[in-house]
Design a protein around this motif. Structure first.
Motif: not given
Length: 669
Positions: A584, A580, A414, A590
């Protein structure tokens, strides 16, 4: 049609002109009450629901010799009520459940039960004093038990639908249709015709099959002796007889055609509003709340349109929430997420194409294709931006054995320029694939419109979810999950209208204050049809789920797309950087998202659930649990599959955990 109001409904006071319009899936009905007269009209439903409503209103006004400025109040109901808009007078939208109950009470004041069979759904409603809804239940499987079932049978028998009832009365032998699904019942019907079974016998068997589906609804709660049959199918004499025989009841004979019950109820609703200073449009309901059953009905209608072929656009299935719905919408496709939990048979069948260590969600999808599930078999293509190797295998197997399918690569990192650039290219490949499938070009202006539309939907859903921050919350986790189903299944224009209606009603909802433990759901996907965890927590253990971080909840809507940037670049950035998945990188993003939600929604405890063998959430569960514990949250982690024989163990674990949480006191206090 003009009737004397005084003779028919002596309990209804004369009012200024009030109108009820019931836009059904097959017919639009209207009722106007003015002075001592009741005016009725009916026309067949077309594509444009607002135009249908306009035609009904104009005919009513012509009959009564009135103009639009004379109308004091209008209540709209039925399948097309959301599209109904008038600016010249006050308008209230109400569900057909409440309008049919009121209409039935107006037609027959002693009625205690209403059976409503329409073109797309069927309901049984318990009616109390003054037409109040005491309880209701509706059909929950495809088109069986509805007018659509009869319509398909009439087509296959090559007889007019209007004569099916009379024809069934000529039957001399009782036939039994064993299937509950309209698709498989068709196969039975074909076999009967091939064996030379008489058409009247088949017609009677079809009517009894529908009646038996209604029996399943009718028997769920106590019913009084006075039963009224409403809806479009109520004019079918064969259906009336079948219901009386199967339900062992006598159907009342109203003095006005019961097909108008919904419209009459809507008009009475409007009249009551005007006649009482203390009456408010929502007072007939137990609470001023959006009928979440409407969402389920809309989803069932869309699924049926896929199965029976009435959906003429290209039909797409997608797996992961990283698949951009904006592109599918801009391409003019019809699409839905492949989200259903499978039966034991489907899971076992799907395992033949994978391995035993794959999760039940993956096996469910492949098993549905392998067992020729009517919905999945109707798709023209399946597409996926995969987040784990298991879903990648799904796309490969579907392409190899069943359907046109394509799997696109989703970068894992990301907030990364290379990830943006790569996903931009993948989205452009996906757009080209959609253009070939649909034959429609994806113009930048159309794509921008789709981006704006989905931004509006996600913002509306977040606003609805925030109503759970209050104490007590204004909706439950189960209700929000039901609302989220529509995000993955329904056309966005219809869904936005439903969400707007839900938000307006939920804001005025009155919830009895009672202290409940506030639980945050974390972890992996909650498939459509697997509600055990939510039901045990909220229905049996009396807690409330205040938020969730999984991809069938807030994780799917906690982002927006930049409406000013170049559309493909904006989509790439928006989807890479959205809330996310655990797949990810970095994983801390997350976990930070989950902790932020738990804090914002003032959770007392966390239940972390995942589908057994999930490579994303099963392997990372210890990291999540540790982070929650570090912040002081009690956590229960549960690995689930889609079997139905672990209920006792599930409840025992949840009940013990919740008792421990209650004994220690809540964090949000």
């Amino acid at each position: 049609m003009q009737l004397s109001l005084e003779n028919l409904f002596p309990n209804i006071a004369a009012v200024p002109p009030v109108v009820g319009i019931d836009i059904g899936s097959r017919a639009a009905k209207g009722a106007l009450i003015y002075g001592n007269a009741l005016y009725l009209t009916l026309s067949y439903t077309g594509v444009n629901m607002q135009q249908n409503a306009e035609e009904v209103l104009n005919d009513l006004l012509t009959q009564a010799g009135l103009n639009r400025r004379d109308v004091a109040f209008l209540v709209g109901t039925g399948y097309g009520r959301i599209a109904m808009k008038f600016s010249e007078f006050p308008v209230q939208i109400q569900t057909e459940i409440f309008c049919h109950a009121l209409g039935a009470h107006a037609l027959c004041p002693d009625i205690s039960t209403v059976i409503d069979i329409g073109g797309q759904d069927s309901k049984v409603i318990a009616v109390g004093r003054n037409g109040a809804v005491m309880d209701f239940v509706m059909n929950d499987k495809c088109a069986a038990g509805t007018g659509r079932f009869l319509e398909k049978a009439a087509e296959m028998l090559s007889v007019p639908l209007e004569t099916m009832g009379e024809l069934s009365l000529q039957s001399t032998n009782e036939l039994i249709f064993s299937s509950q699904c309209i698709v498989f019942a068709e196969s039975e019907l074909i076999s009967m015709k091939a064996r030379g079974t008489s058409t009247p016998d088949i017609a009677a068997g079809i009517h009894r099959a529908v009646a038996k589906r209604i029996l399943g609804l009718y028997s769920r709660f106590d019913n009084g002796e006075n039963v009224l049959f409403t809806g479009g199918v109520s004019q079918n004499i064969g259906m009336r007889r079948a219901l009386e025989e199967v339900l062992h009841c006598h159907l009342a004979e109203p003095r006005v055609n019961a097909v108008y019950a919904g419209a009459i109820g809507a008009a009475v609703f409007a009249g009551r509003f005007l006649n009482s200073n203390n009456f408010h449009p929502d007072s007939i309901e137990k609470q001023a709340v959006f009928s979440f059953g409407e969402m389920g009905q809309s989803i069932e209608r869309k699924m049926t349109s896929y199965i029976d072929g009435s959906e003429k656009r290209k039909k797409i299935g997608y797996l992961c929430t990283y698949t951009p719905m904006e592109l599918m919408h801009a391409a003019g496709a019809s699409y839905m997420r492949l989200l259903k939990s499978g039966t034991a048979e489907q899971i076992s069948s799907g395992e033949q194409l994978t391995r035993s260590v794959y999760c039940d969600f993956v096996k469910s999808i492949l098993g549905a294709f392998r067992e020729k599930d009517p919905l999945y078999s109707s798709l023209d293509g399946v597409y996926n931006f995969y987040t784990c190797d298991c879903t990648k295998r799904v796309g490969e197997a579907i392409l190899a054995y069943y359907k046109d399918a394509d799997t696109f690569v989703l970068p894992r990192y990301r907030h990364n320029a290379d990830s943006y650039e790569f996903l931009n290219g993948e989205f452009r490949f996906f757009a080209e694939t959609l253009e070939r499938l649909t034959g429609n070009g994806i113009e930048p202006s159309k794509l921008r419109e789709s981006i704006r539309l989905y931004n509006s939907i996600r913002a509306k859903l977040r606003e609805i979810s925030e109503l759970r921050k209050s104490d007590p919350p204004l909706l439950t986790g189960g209700e929000f999950y039901t609302l989220m189903r529509g995000y993955f299944y329904l056309d966005p224009e219809e869904y936005l209208a439903l969400c707007t209606e839900a938000l307006g009603r939920l804001k005025t909802r009155e919830v009895q204050a009672s202290p409940k433990t506030r639980v945050f759901l974390s972890g992996g996907i909650h498939a459509d049809g697997d509600m055990r965890l939510i039901e045990v927590l909220e229905n049996e253990l009396d807690i409330v789920i205040v938020a969730e971080d999984h991809c069938t909840g807030l994780k799917s809507i906690s982002f927006d797309i930049d409406e000013n940037e170049e559309p493909f670049q904006a989509l790439a950035k928006g989807y890479i950087d959205k809330a996310p998945c655990a797949r990810m990188k970095p994983l801390t993003d997350s976990m930070d998202f989950s902790l932020r939600l738990a804090k914002e929604y003032r959770a007392d405890a966390v239940v972390y659930s995942y589908v057994k063998f999930c490579p994303s959430y099963g392997q990372t569960k210890h990291e999540f649990v540790r982070r929650f514990h570090d912040k002081g949250y009690p956590v229960l982690d549960i690995g689930l599959d889609y079997s139905k024989n672990d209920y006792g163990q599930l409840r025992t674990r949840l009940e013990t955990f919740i008792t421990m949480v209650k004994n220690r006191g809540g964090l949000h206090e």
